[in-house]
Design a protein around this motif. Structure first.
Motif, PDB file in Angstrom:
ATOM      1  N   GLN A  29       0.854  -0.931  -0.169  1.00 42.43           N
ATOM      2  CA  GLN A  29      -0.081   0.100  -0.219  1.00 42.43           C
ATOM      3  C   GLN A  29       0.924   0.840  -0.069  1.00 42.43           C
ATOM      4  OE1 GLN A  29      -2.647   0.671   3.604  1.00 42.43           O
ATOM      5  NE2 GLN A  29      -3.681   1.833   2.305  1.00 42.43           N
ATOM      6  N   VAL A  30       0.787   2.396  -0.841  1.00 42.02           N
ATOM      7  CA  VAL A  30       1.390   3.372  -0.725  1.00 42.02           C
ATOM      8  C   VAL A  30       0.737   4.424  -0.537  1.00 42.02           C
ATOM      9  CG1 VAL A  30       1.820   5.313  -2.043  1.00 42.02           C
ATOM     10  CG2 VAL A  30       1.761   3.206  -2.881  1.00 42.02           C
ATOM     11  N   LEU A  31       1.272   5.005   0.833  1.00 36.83           N
ATOM     12  CA  LEU A  31       0.540   5.740   1.829  1.00 36.83           C
ATOM     13  C   LEU A  31       0.637   7.586   0.648  1.00 36.83           C
ATOM     14  CD1 LEU A  31       1.243   5.237   5.195  1.00 36.83           C
ATOM     15  CD2 LEU A  31      -0.682   5.109   4.013  1.00 36.83           C
ATOM     16  N   LEU A  32      -0.698   8.131   0.774  1.00 34.94           N
ATOM     17  CA  LEU A  32      -1.015  10.084  -0.011  1.00 34.94           C
ATOM     18  C   LEU A  32      -0.792  11.455   0.684  1.00 34.94           C
ATOM     19  CD1 LEU A  32      -2.074   8.598  -3.255  1.00 34.94           C
ATOM     20  CD2 LEU A  32       0.512   8.751  -3.166  1.00 34.94           C
ATOM     21  N   ALA A  33      -0.187  12.180   0.687  1.00 37.72           N
ATOM     22  CA  ALA A  33      -0.804  13.009   1.884  1.00 37.72           C
ATOM     23  C   ALA A  33      -0.611  14.725   1.168  1.00 37.72           C
ATOM     24  CB  ALA A  33       0.187  12.823   2.873  1.00 37.72           C
ATOM     25  N   GLU A  34      -1.498  15.187   0.624  1.00 39.72           N
ATOM     26  CA  GLU A  34      -1.898  16.316  -0.550  1.00 39.72           C
ATOM     27  C   GLU A  34      -1.572  17.490   0.714  1.00 39.72           C
ATOM     28  OE1 GLU A  34      -5.399  13.142  -1.807  1.00 39.72           O
ATOM     29  OE2 GLU A  34      -3.579  14.162   0.173  1.00 39.72           O
ATOM     30  N   SER A  35      -1.000  18.461   0.442  1.00 37.55           N
ATOM     31  CA  SER A  35      -0.688  19.770   1.232  1.00 37.55           C
ATOM     32  C   SER A  35      -0.514  20.902   0.179  1.00 37.55           C
ATOM     33  CB  SER A  35       0.214  19.893   1.589  1.00 37.55           C
ATOM     34  OG  SER A  35       1.674  19.322   0.802  1.00 37.55           O
ATOM     35  N   GLY A  36      -1.037  21.693   0.664  1.00 39.34           N
ATOM     36  CA  GLY A  36      -0.711  23.444  -0.239  1.00 39.34           C
ATOM     37  C   GLY A  36      -1.739  24.381  -0.843  1.00 39.34           C
TER      38      GLY A  36
ATOM     39  N   SER B 116      -2.241  31.421  -8.669  1.00 38.66           N
ATOM     40  CA  SER B 116      -1.419  30.561  -8.556  1.00 38.66           C
ATOM     41  C   SER B 116      -1.551  29.543  -7.090  1.00 38.66           C
ATOM     42  CB  SER B 116       0.009  31.455  -8.927  1.00 38.66           C
ATOM     43  OG  SER B 116       0.021  31.471 -10.076  1.00 38.66           O
ATOM     44  N   LEU B 117      -1.222  27.929  -7.604  1.00 38.46           N
ATOM     45  CA  LEU B 117      -1.188  27.544  -6.468  1.00 38.46           C
ATOM     46  C   LEU B 117       0.093  26.154  -6.557  1.00 38.46           C
ATOM     47  CD1 LEU B 117      -4.459  26.925  -4.309  1.00 38.46           C
ATOM     48  CD2 LEU B 117      -2.004  27.929  -3.699  1.00 38.46           C
ATOM     49  N   ARG B 118       0.707  25.832  -5.305  1.00 35.90           N
ATOM     50  CA  ARG B 118       1.030  24.603  -5.798  1.00 35.90           C
ATOM     51  C   ARG B 118       0.969  23.252  -4.688  1.00 35.90           C
ATOM     52  NH1 ARG B 118       7.575  22.944  -5.889  1.00 35.90           N
ATOM     53  NH2 ARG B 118       7.734  23.293  -4.362  1.00 35.90           N
ATOM     54  N   LEU B 119       0.800  22.335  -5.501  1.00 39.93           N
ATOM     55  CA  LEU B 119      -0.271  21.394  -4.970  1.00 39.93           C
ATOM     56  C   LEU B 119       0.892  19.690  -4.711  1.00 39.93           C
ATOM     57  CD1 LEU B 119      -3.772  20.466  -5.804  1.00 39.93           C
ATOM     58  CD2 LEU B 119      -2.875  22.393  -3.728  1.00 39.93           C
ATOM     59  N   SER B 120       1.027  19.930  -3.270  1.00 36.86           N
ATOM     60  CA  SER B 120       2.339  18.484  -3.116  1.00 36.86           C
ATOM     61  C   SER B 120       1.628  17.294  -2.859  1.00 36.86           C
ATOM     62  CB  SER B 120       3.106  18.915  -2.310  1.00 36.86           C
ATOM     63  OG  SER B 120       3.638  20.170  -2.175  1.00 36.86           O
ATOM     64  N   CYS B 121       2.210  15.689  -3.327  1.00 37.84           N
ATOM     65  CA  CYS B 121       1.565  15.095  -2.853  1.00 37.84           C
ATOM     66  C   CYS B 121       3.249  13.969  -2.803  1.00 37.84           C
ATOM     67  CB  CYS B 121       0.873  14.454  -4.092  1.00 37.84           C
ATOM     68  SG  CYS B 121       0.451  12.532  -3.722  1.00 37.84           S
ATOM     69  N   ALA B 122       3.288  13.848  -1.020  1.00 36.11           N
ATOM     70  CA  ALA B 122       4.016  13.085  -0.814  1.00 36.11           C
ATOM     71  C   ALA B 122       3.639  11.571  -0.575  1.00 36.11           C
ATOM     72  CB  ALA B 122       4.397  13.567   0.518  1.00 36.11           C
ATOM     73  N   ALA B 123       4.219  10.956  -1.148  1.00 34.39           N
ATOM     74  CA  ALA B 123       3.956   8.986  -1.242  1.00 34.39           C
ATOM     75  C   ALA B 123       5.507   8.411  -0.488  1.00 34.39           C
ATOM     76  CB  ALA B 123       4.131   8.768  -2.832  1.00 34.39           C
ATOM     77  N   SER B 124       4.980   7.944   0.302  1.00 31.37           N
ATOM     78  CA  SER B 124       5.531   6.795   1.176  1.00 31.37           C
ATOM     79  C   SER B 124       5.045   5.470   1.547  1.00 31.37           C
ATOM     80  CB  SER B 124       5.597   7.512   3.040  1.00 31.37           C
ATOM     81  OG  SER B 124       4.179   7.590   3.652  1.00 31.37           O
ATOM     82  N   GLY B 125       5.627   4.310   2.026  1.00 36.13           N
ATOM     83  CA  GLY B 125       5.225   2.583   1.767  1.00 36.13           C
ATOM     84  C   GLY B 125       5.740   2.544   0.675  1.00 36.13           C
ATOM     85  N   GLN B 126       4.692   1.479   0.612  1.00 35.28           N
ATOM     86  CA  GLN B 126       5.425   0.480  -0.658  1.00 35.28           C
ATOM     87  C   GLN B 126       5.477   1.364  -1.852  1.00 35.28           C
ATOM     88  OE1 GLN B 126       2.430  -2.539  -0.727  1.00 35.28           O
ATOM     89  NE2 GLN B 126       4.377  -3.509   1.250  1.00 35.28           N
ATOM     90  N   THR B 127       6.197   2.178  -1.937  1.00 33.56           N
ATOM     91  CA  THR B 127       6.421   2.803  -3.436  1.00 33.56           C
ATOM     92  C   THR B 127       7.447   2.347  -4.057  1.00 33.56           C
ATOM     93  OG1 THR B 127       7.915   4.973  -2.673  1.00 33.56           O
ATOM     94  CG2 THR B 127       5.532   4.957  -2.025  1.00 33.56           C
ATOM     95  N   HIS B 128       6.741   2.949  -5.494  1.00 34.98           N
ATOM     96  CA  HIS B 128       8.060   1.968  -6.466  1.00 34.98           C
ATOM     97  C   HIS B 128       8.412   2.493  -7.410  1.00 34.98           C
ATOM     98  CE1 HIS B 128       6.542  -1.194  -5.256  1.00 34.98           C
ATOM     99  NE2 HIS B 128       4.977  -1.388  -5.089  1.00 34.98           N
ATOM    100  N   THR B 129       9.373   2.772  -8.410  1.00 31.89           N
ATOM    101  CA  THR B 129       9.909   3.481  -9.076  1.00 31.89           C
ATOM    102  C   THR B 129       9.284   3.491 -10.448  1.00 31.89           C
ATOM    103  OG1 THR B 129      10.839   2.233  -9.805  1.00 31.89           O
ATOM    104  CG2 THR B 129      12.243   3.144  -8.734  1.00 31.89           C
ATOM    105  N   GLY B 130       8.892   2.544 -10.577  1.00 32.00           N
ATOM    106  CA  GLY B 130       7.364   2.221 -11.884  1.00 32.00           C
ATOM    107  C   GLY B 130       6.093   2.959 -11.343  1.00 32.00           C
ATOM    108  N   GLY B 131       5.099   2.815 -12.392  1.00 32.13           N
ATOM    109  CA  GLY B 131       3.770   2.972 -11.422  1.00 32.13           C
ATOM    110  C   GLY B 131       3.854   4.787 -12.535  1.00 32.13           C
ATOM    111  N   TYR B 132       2.712   4.881 -11.668  1.00 38.24           N
ATOM    112  CA  TYR B 132       1.545   6.773 -12.023  1.00 38.24           C
ATOM    113  C   TYR B 132       1.389   7.191 -10.484  1.00 38.24           C
ATOM    114  CZ  TYR B 132       2.027   4.549 -16.534  1.00 38.24           C
ATOM    115  OH  TYR B 132       2.333   3.483 -17.786  1.00 38.24           O
ATOM    116  N   ILE B 133       1.362   8.519 -10.359  1.00 41.84           N
ATOM    117  CA  ILE B 133       0.553   9.503  -9.519  1.00 41.84           C
ATOM    118  C   ILE B 133       0.067  10.261 -10.425  1.00 41.84           C
ATOM    119  CG2 ILE B 133       0.707  11.133  -7.877  1.00 41.84           C
ATOM    120  CD1 ILE B 133       1.492   8.760  -6.980  1.00 41.84           C
TER     121      ILE B 133
END
Length: 128
Positions: A1-8, A17-34
């Motif tokens: 499972q990947v844990l995702l936390a948005e902010s901004g 303008s605004l910049r949103l961030s999405c920090a991923a943790s847990g079972q992240t991989h170098t592949g895949g998509y966000i």
């Protein structure tokens, strides 16, 4: 499972303008998509943009093309959504979503069902 936390998220005026961030943790991989999706009150969840972790291939919804930019920092496991020239119709809760370890054909990258894990969302409000 990947844990995702948005902010901004926040309250801004039209054209800001605004910049949103999405920090991923847990079972992240170098592949895949966000991907980023958004949902306004009483409306269905709407695709905004997606980026692949590996090659950085991006796709945008027509409604944000030319105004929003999605990018990623693989070292920080973070994806950003730079939102420029904001409009009141951009107001929504913005969610990031992860599809890990899979190849998504381009035709399904804009579908919420293609993503396995979701963040809690961050509110963006654009005043007229």
């Amino acid at each position: 499972q990947v844990l995702l936390a948005e902010s901004g998220g926040g309250l801004v005026q039209t054209g800001d303008s605004l910049r949103l961030s999405c920090a991923a943790s847990g079972q992240t991989h170098t592949g895949g998509y966000i991907a980023w999706f958004r949902q306004a009150p009483g409306k269905e969840r709407q695709f905004v943009a997606v980026i692949s972790w590996g090659a950085g291939v991006t796709t945008y919804a027509d409604s944000v093309k030319g105004r929003f930019i999605i990018s990623r920092d693989n070292a920080a496991s973070t994806v950003y959504l730079q939102m420029n020239s904001l409009k009141p119709e951009d107001s929504a809760v913005y969610y990031c979503a992860s599809s890990t370890g899979q190849y998504l054909t381009p035709s399904i990258r804009d579908r919420a069902t293609s993503y396995d894990d979701w963040g809690q969302g961050t509110q963006v409000t654009v005043s007229a």
